[in-house]
Every structure is written in structure tokens, then in C-alpha cells.
Design a protein around this motif. Structure first.
Motif, mmCIF file in Angstrom:
data_model
loop_
_atom_site.group_PDB
_atom_site.id
_atom_site.type_symbol
_atom_site.label_atom_id
_atom_site.label_comp_id
_atom_site.label_asym_id
_atom_site.label_seq_id
_atom_site.Cartn_x
_atom_site.Cartn_y
_atom_site.Cartn_z
ATOM 1 N N VAL A 128 1.185 -1.156 0.370
ATOM 2 C CA VAL A 128 -0.220 0.212 -0.035
ATOM 3 C C VAL A 128 1.089 1.614 -0.266
ATOM 4 O O VAL A 128 0.241 1.849 -0.552
ATOM 5 N N ILE A 129 2.190 0.937 0.921
ATOM 6 C CA ILE A 129 3.149 2.898 0.991
ATOM 7 C C ILE A 129 3.523 3.119 -0.430
ATOM 8 O O ILE A 129 3.541 3.973 -0.872
ATOM 9 N N TYR A 130 3.779 1.915 -0.824
ATOM 10 C CA TYR A 130 4.598 1.749 -2.445
ATOM 11 C C TYR A 130 3.055 2.543 -3.792
ATOM 12 O O TYR A 130 3.687 3.066 -4.719
ATOM 13 N N LEU A 131 1.886 1.870 -3.501
ATOM 14 C CA LEU A 131 1.109 2.471 -4.276
ATOM 15 C C LEU A 131 1.393 4.225 -3.810
ATOM 16 O O LEU A 131 0.813 4.924 -4.347
ATOM 17 N N GLU A 132 1.011 4.436 -2.291
ATOM 18 C CA GLU A 132 0.586 5.438 -2.276
ATOM 19 C C GLU A 132 1.834 6.245 -2.589
ATOM 20 O O GLU A 132 1.663 7.750 -3.209
ATOM 21 N N LEU A 133 2.970 5.952 -2.942
ATOM 22 C CA LEU A 133 4.388 6.450 -3.235
ATOM 23 C C LEU A 133 4.405 6.536 -5.271
ATOM 24 O O LEU A 133 5.197 6.797 -5.558
ATOM 25 N N ALA A 134 3.526 6.005 -5.360
ATOM 26 C CA ALA A 134 3.321 5.447 -7.276
ATOM 27 C C ALA A 134 4.329 4.880 -8.116
ATOM 28 O O ALA A 134 4.746 5.192 -8.683
ATOM 29 N N GLN A 135 4.721 4.143 -6.833
ATOM 30 C CA GLN A 135 5.599 3.073 -7.333
ATOM 31 C C GLN A 135 5.077 1.213 -7.426
ATOM 32 O O GLN A 135 5.248 0.322 -6.853
ATOM 33 N N PRO A 136 3.897 1.295 -8.991
ATOM 34 C CA PRO A 136 2.565 0.166 -8.471
ATOM 35 C C PRO A 136 3.923 -0.595 -9.117
ATOM 36 O O PRO A 136 3.507 -2.174 -8.397
ATOM 37 N N ASP A 137 5.018 -1.039 -9.614
ATOM 38 C CA ASP A 137 5.504 -1.999 -10.331
ATOM 39 C C ASP A 137 6.075 -2.813 -8.226
ATOM 40 O O ASP A 137 6.120 -3.941 -8.470
ATOM 41 N N SER A 138 7.017 -2.012 -7.657
ATOM 42 C CA SER A 138 7.487 -2.557 -6.816
ATOM 43 C C SER A 138 6.559 -2.947 -5.325
ATOM 44 O O SER A 138 6.292 -4.060 -4.820
ATOM 45 N N SER A 139 5.009 -2.675 -5.204
ATOM 46 C CA SER A 139 3.814 -2.546 -5.076
ATOM 47 C C SER A 139 3.232 -4.376 -5.160
ATOM 48 O O SER A 139 2.317 -4.828 -4.517
ATOM 49 N N LEU A 140 3.204 -4.199 -6.789
ATOM 50 C CA LEU A 140 2.573 -5.758 -7.293
ATOM 51 C C LEU A 140 3.243 -7.235 -6.786
ATOM 52 O O LEU A 140 3.262 -7.875 -6.361
ATOM 53 N N GLY A 141 4.431 -6.094 -6.228
ATOM 54 C CA GLY A 141 5.625 -7.776 -5.743
ATOM 55 C C GLY A 141 5.584 -8.191 -4.395
ATOM 56 O O GLY A 141 5.001 -9.068 -3.722
#
Length: 714
Positions: A214-227
């Protein structure tokens, strides 16, 4: 039969005593049995049961939960167990938190903190601070929340409760995420994940991975978030945690939406829709529908958007109906619990009364049986004791007779021992005298052995020193024979050649030139022989005691050089601070100084046309005399400085000397137990520092004469 053999008074006494025991047993046993039957079970088990009940009542019946926890705290205080008092207060704080009464919750937590302070339990302290921080975070008091989170973390770092430490790190990560301090949030959540991984707690590992995603989603880093989200959903599936599966699918769809993969997002939501439909709550269903509406709008599927919006409105209406239904269920459950509790209390009173009557009856019967058993036991014990007394009397009589016989034997042995002691005392005096003589002999023998050993050691040292001198002499002799044969052979060959030339030459000038060469060769041989005689004399010279004035020493050294070098001249600067009146070995010092002056003349810088300049001086120290010597000649190359004191060593083929000057210096130093230091470089002259022990040059108490620096030239 046993009673008839005893007096009547004794029989009555025994009967009265047994009757008293019976009455006491009948009176006390029911009370003890009743008390034991009514004793509560192990209080810690009861405490755990009360905590479990409070957790069950916490959501729907908070007043019953608080009542159970108050009962727990009272029981723990009676037992003097502060740990359970603190646990009860913590649970009361949790109940107040679920009632949204954060002030009361914090009050309970602070009381628990006060109670647990003497326990010095870092795990309990960290847990309490974590709960307080949670309350402050709910109240939007972020500064206090951060303070208590830090206190919790500091306490748990000294605790063995790794699970609680991981929980606090997780809470800190979520707190930092809410403050949008994402770097700190990621650090704490990843630390929590590593701890849960060590503990093997897959459920909380999934929570951590979901929060990181969720944090990586809020940081607009969806690739990291998906992992992270895919790892989280794998753990959720393995655990069968359907609620977390629904949350992760919503977040995964959001990540694909950020990446612009709207079709993938729609397919993901559609594939998992049955799970959400069956297990998702109203809030998750509303979020799910909102995510589907956003994806359909992005894909331009406006008909699906309208359908989903209609479903969302219907869901919101059903939420209100469901809430009313749940409230009715809670009221019915609360009424049923109270009714069931009253029925249980009535049945408990009836069972307690019946149990009490039964216990009293059983106690009376047990008292009678025990009394009869006691009477039988006492009769058997008395009979057994009488038999044991008869046997003991017989054994005592036999032992008394045996002891009397042994006493008589001991008396005889005692008289024999006295006689032996007297004989031993006489022998002891003789042994002491002999021992004293042996001690004297041993001391004399030890002293003789010690003296003999010392003498042998001294002789051995002298032999070793003599052998070393002989070895050195043999080496020098070998070197001397080899070198002298060459050094004598060269002038002899020169003379033979000159004679041959003289036979051939006819003019007077040629003969004069040849005779000049003969003279030069003869002088060289004379110098070589003189030096060799000097080496022999130095080796054989004893420490003579011929005094020599220090003022005349330099002049005599120059005169000694003029014997072989009449043309030699020097500019001598005398910087002596002391000129002693030499008492011993002054001639050796003169010879040493002459060899140094001769070398300064032979190895001068002939290109300058000036005599060599020599700076020398004597200095007196505590236990030695020091001679400093320096000239401005051509110097000694560093690579041959270790060889210049060797017999017949010449620095080069062009050297004019015979290789004995510095060898004689070394022999004199060895004869006087002196030391030297050499420093030189090619073209920069040479410097020597010689050190001689005073006893080698002076008699004890000999006067010394100070002299002012002077210059002398020759």
C-alpha cells in the motif's frame, strides 16, 4: 486378652483417650473436608478463564467484561500477584478502547504501568506503551503517540518477547504511513516482517507485506507494490484468510490501474469476485464496486459503470438494514445471557446445599472408620514394642559381657604399648642425634659441591674464551699467511723486475730512476713489516701502567706517522674537553690515533692541494672516555663500511695502504674492551666515535686535567 492383663485404671485411660480422638476426628474432619471441597481451583487457571470471558464479552457486553476483569484484579491482589493485576488493567483499557472511551482506556493503561514498574518486565512495559500510543494516535495526538511508540520500542529491545516487538514495529510502520513518512514506515514494516519471518507467523507476515504494498501504491510505485502484494496474497491463500485476500485483490487492481493496465485490473476483480461475494463485508464490497467503476470508466464501458453504480446504491441501503438486524441480535443475546446467568446461579445454590449435606454424612462415617483403625493400630504397636524390648534386654546383656572381655584385653594391650613407647623414646633420641649428624654432613657436602661447581663453571668459561681467542687467532693467521704472501710477493717481483731492467739500462739517469723504485719498494716492505710487528705486539701486550700526558699524545701520534710518511701534514683541530694523564695503555691509544692520522693522509682529497683537516677531541663521561675523530677526506662507501676493519682489506685497487691500519684499530679496541661507531659517505670524509672504559686507561683515583680547546697543525 491384652486388656485383661492391664490394671482397670490403665484400660479406662486408654478408652478415654481413644474416645477423645474419635470426637476430634468427627468434629474436625467434616469441616476440613467441606473447606477442601469448597476451595476454588488454581487461581491462575481461574484468572485465565476470567480474561477469556472478558474477551468474549468485550464487543457486545462491555459491562460484563469489566465486571469479570474487576473480579480478576481483586483475586490477583489477594494472591499478591502484581503481574495479573497489571494484566487485568490492560484488558480493562482494551474494553474502554472498544467503547471509544480513550480517556478511560489511557487511565487504565497508566495504572497498569504504575503496577508493573516494580516488576521490571520490559516486555509488559513495552506492551502498555504500545497500547497508549495507539490511543493517542486514534485521538490525533501524534506527538504523544510517537513518544510512547519510542518508549515501547526501547523497552522491548531488552525483552525476549520477539512477537510483541514485531507487533510494535508493525504499529510504528502503520503510524508513520499515516503521517506520510514513508521511509520510516518502510523501515519499521520490513523489520517487523523479518521478525515475524523468524517466528514463523505467516498471518502477520501477510499483513506486513500488504502494508508495504500500500505504501508503494501511495508513492506511485506500482511495480514494487505488485511484488509485495502478490507475496501477501500467496500467504493469505495458504492461511485461508478470505478478508485479507479481498483487501489484497483490491490493492492489486489499484496497482494495475496506476500502471494503466485497466483490462488486467478488470480481469483481476472479475476473477476474484466469487470470493468477495461470499466472504467480503459491506465495506469491502463497496470498495470493490468503487474500484470496478473506476476501471470501467477508464475503459469507456459506461454501461457497466451504470450497472455497478446501481449495485452500489442497493448495497448502501442494505447496509442500514443489516445494521438494524445486528443491533436486534445484540439485544436478544444480552437478554439471553442475563437470563442464563440467573438460572445458573440458582442451580449452583441447589447443588451446593446438596453437596454440603453429603459431605457431612461422609465425614462422620470416615471419622468412625478412622477411629477403629487407630485402635487396632495402637494395639498392634504395643505388642510389637513389648517383644522388641525383650529382645533388646537380651542383646544388651550379651553386649555387656562382650565389652567386659574387650576391656580386659585392652588393658593388657595398653601395658604392652607403654613398654614399646619407652623403647621407641630411647630409639628416638639416637635417631635424632644421627639425623643431626647427617644434616651437618649434608650441608658440608652441599657447600663443597657448590664451590666445586662454581670453580668448574669458571674454568669452563675461561676455556670457552680461550678457544674463541684461539679460533680468532687461527683465522687471522690463515688470513695473514694468504695476504702476506701476496703483499710480500708483489714488492719482491718488483725488485726482480728492477734488477732485470738495471742489467739492460746503460745510462746513469736510468740507473737513478731504477734505484728510486727500489727505495720505494723497500719502504713499502718496511712499512708492511712494521705494521705486522705492531699487530703481533698488540696481541701480546699486557695492560702496562706507563703514564703519558694527554697533551703530548697527539704529537707523538703524528711523530709515529712521520716514521713511514715523513711528507705527511695535517690541519688538526683539538676540541678536547678533558686531557687526562693516561695511567694505562696510553701507547695503544697513541697507535690507534696514529693509524687514523695515517689513513687521513693516505685518503685525502689530493685535487685540493691542501693538507687534510682533522677535528678530534677527548670527552669524559661517567664510566668511560670518548674519542671523537673526523676528517675531510674522500670518505668510505657505505657498501664496504662493514669490511674496512678486516685484515688486508683495501677499498679499491688504487688504494695506497696495505689494509692493516683499521685492522690495528679494531685489535686495539678489542684489547681495551672498547666500542666504535662509524659514519661516512663517499666524498664527505669519515667520522669515528670511540668509547673506552675508564678502568682500561686510568688507575683508580687518578687525577684528570681539563684543557681548553686548542688548534694544532703540522
Amino acid at each position: 486378652m491384652f486388656c485383661l492383663k492391664m490394671p482397670i485404671t490403665k484400660v479406662l485411660s486408654i478408652l478415654l483417650r481413644h474416645l477423645l480422638i474419635l470426637l476430634i476426628t468427627v468434629g474436625i474432619l467434616p469441616v476440613a473436608t467441606f473447606g477442601f471441597a469448597n476451595q476454588p481451583p488454581n487461581w491462575e487457571v481461574q484468572a485465565q478463564h476470567l480474561v477469556q470471558l472478558s474477551k468474549e464479552y468485550r464487543q457486545r457486553h462491555p459491562e460484563l467484561a469489566l465486571e469479570k476483569l474487576e473480579e480478576l484484579i481483586e483475586l490477583a491482589r489477594q494472591q499478591g500477584d502484581s503481574l495479573w493485576v497489571a494484566e487485568g488493567l490492560i484488558q480493562m483499557g482494551i474494553v474502554a478502547y472498544h467503547q471509544d472511551d480513550l480517556g478511560a482506556s489511557n487511565s487504565f493503561y497508566y495504572q497498569a504501568l504504575h503496577v508493573s514498574k516494580p516488576l521490571d518486565d520490559p516486555g509488559l512495559t513495552g506492551r502498555i506503551h504500545n497500547n497508549i500510543a495507539w490511543n493517542h494516535e486514534e485521538a490525533n495526538d501524534f506527538e504523544s503517540a510517537a513518544q510512547h511508540y519510542r518508549l515501547s520500542l526501547a523497552a522491548l529491545q531488552h525483552s525476549t518477547d520477539s512477537s510483541m516487538l514485531a507487533w510494535v514495529l508493525n504499529n510504528l510502520g502503520i503510524y508513520q504511513k499515516d503521517l506520510q513518512q514513508y521511509d520510516s514506515a518502510l523501515y519499521y514494516l520490513q523489520s517487523s516482517f523479518e521478525l515475524y519471518q523468524l517466528l514463523g507467523n505467516d498471518r502477520f507476515m501477510g499483513y506486513n507485506l500488504n502494508n508495504i504494498g500500500v505504501i508503494y501504491l501511495e508513492l506511485a510505485q506500482p511495480d514494487s507494490s505488485l511484488g509485495y502484494l502478490r507475496r501477501a496474497i500467496a500467504l493469505n491463500i495458504a492461511l485461508g484468510d478470505t478478508l485479507e485476500i479481498v483487501n489484497n485483490i483490491i490493492n492489486i487492481a489499484d496497482a494495475h490501474t496506476q500502471l494503466g493496465e485497466f483490462t488486467v485490473a478488470e480481469d483481476t476483480l472479475a476473477a476474484w469476485f466469487p470470493i468477495m461475494e461470499e466472504y467480503g463485508n459491506f465495506r469491502q464490497k463497496m470498495i470493490w464496486l468503487g474500484e470496478q467503476i473506476a476501471v470501467c470508466e477508464a475503459l469507456g464501458e459506461y454501461q457497466k459503470v451504470a450497472e455497478k453504480q446501481a449495485v452500489l446504491l442497493a448495497l448502501k441501503d442494505s447496509v442500514h438494514e443489516q445494521h438494524l438486524f445486528e443491533v436486534m441480535q445484540e439485544l436478544e443475546a444480552e437478554y439471553g445471557v442475563k437470563k442464563q446467568r440467573a438460572a445458573l446461579e440458582d442451580s449452583y445454590r441447589v447443588i451446593s446445599n446438596q453437596r454440603d449435606r453429603f459431605i457431612v454424612l461422609i465425614s462422620i462415617l470416615l471419622g468412625l472408620v478412622v477411629s477403629l483403625l487407630l485402635l487396632v493400630r495402637m494395639y498392634r504397636i504395643r505388642r510389637k514394642r513389648e517383644q522388641e524390648l525383650k529382645i533388646s534386654h537380651a542383646l544388651i546383656s550379651a553386649q555387656a559381657n562382650q565389652l567386659q572381655t574387650q576391656n580386659e584385653e585392652l588393658a593388657q594391650k595398653n601395658s604392652i604399648i607403654k613398654e614399646k613407647n619407652y623403647e621407641l623414646s630411647v630409639m628416638s633420641d639416637s635417631v635424632k642425634k644421627a639425623n643431626a649428624r647427617l644434616v651437618d654432613y649434608n650441608q658440608e657436602l652441599t657447600q663443597a659441591v657448590r664451590e666445586r661447581t662454581l670453580a668448574l663453571q669458571q674454568s669452563n668459561e675461561q676455556l670457552v674464551a680461550t678457544n674463541q681467542k684461539l679460533e680468532n687467532s687461527n683465522q687471522e693467521l690463515d688470513t695473514f699467511l694468504y695476504k702476506s704472501s701476496h703483499d710480500f710477493g708483489r714488492p719482491v717481483s718488483s725488485l726482480a723486475g728492477i734488477v732485470n731492467l738495471a742489467e739492460e739500462e746503460r745510462t746513469l739517469d736510468d740507473h737513478r730512476t731504477l734505484w728510486k723504485h727500489v727505495k720505494t719498494t723497500a719502504i713499502g716492505m718496511q712499512q708492511l713489516v712494521y705494521k705486522l710487528q705492531m699487530v703481533h705486539e698488540i696481541s701480546q701486550t699486557q695492560k702496562e701502567e706507563v703514564p703519558l700526558d694527554g697533551r703530548a699524545l697527539i704529537g707523538q701520534a703524528m711523530d709515529w706517522v712521520h716514521i713511514n710518511r715523513p711528507e705527511a701534514q695535517w690541519e688538526i683541530v683539538d676540541q678536547s674537553t678533558h686531557r687526562p694523564l693516561w695511567q694505562r695503555n696510553a701507547l695503544l691509544i697513541k697507535t690507534l690515533l696514529g693509524c687514523l692520522l695515517e689513513n687521513s693522509w693516505d685518503f685525502r682529497k689530493q685535487s685540493s692541494g691542501l693538507p687534510p683537516r682533522v677535528i678530534l677531541g677527548f670527552e669524559e663521561k661517567e664510566n668511560q672516555y670518548v674519542l671523537h675523530y673526523h676528517d675531510n677526506g674522500i670518505g668510505i662507501m657505505e657498501e664496504i663500511q662493514q669490511k674496512v676493519f678486516t685484515m688486508f682489506f683495501r677499498g679499491s685497487l688504487a688504494s695506497q695502504g696495505n689494509g692493516l691500519g683499521l685492522f690495528i684499530v679494531a685489535k686495539i679496541l678489542n684489547q681495551l674492551n672498547g666500542e666504535y661507531r662509524l659514519s661516512s659517505a663517499s666524498g664527505q670524509g669519515v667520522s669515528f666515535v670511540f668509547q673506552f672504559p675508564k678502568e682500561a686507561l686510568m688507575l683508580p683515583g687518578a687525577p684528570t686535567e681539563e684543557a681548553m680547546p686548542m688548534q694544532q697543525s703540522s
